[in-house]
Design an enzyme around this catalytic site. Structure first.
Site, mmCIF file in Angstrom:
data_model
loop_
_atom_site.group_PDB
_atom_site.id
_atom_site.type_symbol
_atom_site.label_atom_id
_atom_site.label_comp_id
_atom_site.label_asym_id
_atom_site.label_seq_id
_atom_site.Cartn_x
_atom_site.Cartn_y
_atom_site.Cartn_z
ATOM 1 N N ASN A 46 0.810 -1.224 0.000
ATOM 2 C CA ASN A 46 0.000 0.000 0.000
ATOM 3 C C ASN A 46 0.842 1.273 0.000
ATOM 4 O O ASN A 46 0.300 2.370 0.098
ATOM 5 C CB ASN A 46 -0.911 0.030 1.226
ATOM 6 N N HIS A 131 -14.541 -2.108 5.398
ATOM 7 C CA HIS A 131 -13.355 -2.619 6.096
ATOM 8 C C HIS A 131 -13.689 -3.137 7.499
ATOM 9 O O HIS A 131 -14.571 -2.619 8.175
ATOM 10 C CB HIS A 131 -12.339 -1.480 6.201
ATOM 11 N N GLU A 173 -16.439 2.778 2.630
ATOM 12 C CA GLU A 173 -15.096 3.125 2.180
ATOM 13 C C GLU A 173 -15.232 4.022 0.954
ATOM 14 O O GLU A 173 -16.268 3.983 0.276
ATOM 15 C CB GLU A 173 -14.310 1.859 1.806
ATOM 16 N N SER A 177 -11.144 -1.560 -0.301
ATOM 17 C CA SER A 177 -9.757 -1.983 -0.136
ATOM 18 C C SER A 177 -9.493 -3.384 -0.697
ATOM 19 O O SER A 177 -8.343 -3.743 -0.901
ATOM 20 C CB SER A 177 -9.357 -1.916 1.332
ATOM 21 N N ASP A 202 -14.359 6.243 4.863
ATOM 22 C CA ASP A 202 -12.983 5.829 5.125
ATOM 23 C C ASP A 202 -12.264 5.810 3.779
ATOM 24 O O ASP A 202 -12.502 4.943 2.948
ATOM 25 C CB ASP A 202 -12.992 4.448 5.791
ATOM 26 N N HIS A 205 -7.567 4.377 0.903
ATOM 27 C CA HIS A 205 -6.885 4.095 -0.368
ATOM 28 C C HIS A 205 -7.103 5.184 -1.411
ATOM 29 O O HIS A 205 -6.610 5.068 -2.532
ATOM 30 C CB HIS A 205 -7.353 2.749 -0.932
ATOM 31 N N LYS A 230 -0.609 4.115 4.316
ATOM 32 C CA LYS A 230 -0.666 3.679 2.924
ATOM 33 C C LYS A 230 0.121 4.651 2.044
ATOM 34 O O LYS A 230 1.335 4.620 2.082
ATOM 35 C CB LYS A 230 -2.122 3.478 2.530
HETATM 36 C C1 LIG Z 1 -5.891 -0.257 5.777
HETATM 37 C C2 LIG Z 1 -7.223 0.248 6.134
HETATM 38 C C3 LIG Z 1 -7.505 0.627 7.447
HETATM 39 C C4 LIG Z 1 -6.532 0.436 8.558
HETATM 40 O O1 LIG Z 1 -5.529 1.406 8.524
HETATM 41 P P1 LIG Z 1 -4.206 1.167 9.380
HETATM 42 O O2 LIG Z 1 -3.640 2.530 9.529
HETATM 43 O O3 LIG Z 1 -3.365 0.224 8.605
HETATM 44 O O4 LIG Z 1 -4.669 0.595 10.688
HETATM 45 C C5 LIG Z 1 -8.739 1.163 7.710
HETATM 46 N N1 LIG Z 1 -9.668 1.293 6.744
HETATM 47 C C6 LIG Z 1 -9.442 0.927 5.483
HETATM 48 C C7 LIG Z 1 -10.495 1.124 4.443
HETATM 49 C C8 LIG Z 1 -8.212 0.373 5.140
HETATM 50 O O5 LIG Z 1 -7.977 -0.031 3.892
#
Ligand SMILES: *Cc1c(COP(=O)(O)O)cnc(C)c1O
Length: 323
Positions: A46, A131, A173, A177, A202, A205, A230
């Site tokens: 990522n 997620h 999201e 992801s 969220d 990405h 990421k």
């Molecule tokens: C990777 C991810 C997370 C977690 O993030 P970290 O900082 O790695 O804990 C949360 N939400 C989504 C959509 C993700 O892809």
């Protein structure tokens, strides 16, 4: 049952279903990685912009290491180090929001934010493919949790139409992801407004990759979650929002109040990475361009983000392909 026996039974069950997984020791040098002495090219990372090994990011982290390896305690106890407040201000400004709250990780952000805003008597509508951290925060909140089919606006509308005395919160999201497709955000914003629901996106990405690195930030989303782990190549999570919501979260989010702040060097790395993203928007175009090239060459459906799912079928076949 003895604890070890319990673990063995569970593991056998996982193996029978082709779901047993163990982490492999891997040294990363950007896209080039070494595993068991073998040099490999990694397609699964990522760190979309290669910032985890950027000399400017590493120099900032090294310099901040002088401030100590750890933050000492939670910020309400020891106070926050200057870097963490600077990060909250800079990420909020970059994404065009009033304020932000920094958390230990993206996972901890969702665990903290959701239960601070809704609880028993309220309702959460969550995309079925959201997620695990969004699901965990939703369950922890004690609100009623209603899943809607992936990106299914009609199913979401049907949930929102049910009468409710409490507050509704929609969780999705921005870029999914696992499948790499996008949420229909303008339509979700419209639905949220129509039913006076709150919306949390969220965009782990999307940040650093889509829309010149700003992901979904140009849209009217009151709770925009992101991660530094990421595209920013570092570690830590955050939510950008209004001043008042940020103030409430600083006072009440349990995964903020009861946990130690991120170390200065980690935050310095995030700040340096954010500066690169802001100064070099052309760099943010590369992951999607490469993903498009990859999908064209392999005859896969065209990439919508930097994530390209390659569906091989069963878990066993996926693990075999990974090997
Ligand atoms: C990777 C991810 C997370 C977690 O993030 P970290 O900082 O790695 O804990 C949360 N939400 C989504 C959509 C993700 O892809």
């Amino acid at each position: 049952m003895r604890l070890d026996e319990f673990a063995q039974t569970k593991l056998r069950g996982l193996e029978n279903r082709g779901l047993a997984r163990t982490p492999a020791t891997t040294t990363r040098h950007g896209v080039q990685v070494t595993r068991q002495g073998r040099p490999l090219i990694s397609f699964c990372c990522n760190d979309y912009l290669g910032l985890a090994h950027d000399p400017r990011v590493l120099a900032a982290a090294k310099e901040a290491a002088e401030q100590g390896a750890g933050a000492g305690a939670a910020r309400l106890v020891t106070g926050g180090h200057p870097g963490i407040e600077e990060f909250e201000n800079r990420i909020a400004t970059f994404l065009g929001r009033e304020a932000s709250v920094s958390f230990g990780s993206g996972f901890l952000t969702n665990l903290g934010v959701i239960p601070s805003l809704v609880g028993p008597g309220d309702r959460i509508c969550i995309d079925a493919l959201a997620h695990a951290s969004l699901w965990a925060g939703a369950k922890l909140s004690g609100a009623e949790v209603l899943a809607y089919g992936h990106n299914d606006l009609q199913a979401l509308r049907d949930h929102l139409k049910q009468p409710l005395r409490g507050q509704s919160l929609i969780l999705t999201e921005g870029v999914f992801s696992m499948d790499g497709d996008l949420a229909p955000l303008p339509a979700l914003i419209q639905l949220a407004s129509e039913f006076e629901a709150w919306l949390l996106v969220d965009d782990a990405h999307g940040l650093g990759v889509l829309n010149q690195g700003k992901g979904a930030a140009d849209l009217d989303i009151p709770l925009l979650v992101g991660t530094c782990s990421k595209a920013l190549g570092s570690y830590g999570g955050f939510v950008t929002t209004s001043k008042n919501v940020a103030k409430l979260l600083h006072a009440r989010a349990r995964s903020f109040v009861y946990t130690t702040a991120l170390p200065p060097m980690v935050v310095a790395a995030s700040l340096a990475a954010l500066a690169v993203v802001a100064a070099e928007p052309e760099r943010t175009l590369r992951p999607l361009a490469r993903a498009l090239q990859f999908t064209r060459l392999l005859g896969l459906p065209l990439a919508q983000s930097a994530i390209v799912p390659w569906i091989v079928g069963s878990p066993e076949r996926a693990l075999a392909a990974q090997r």
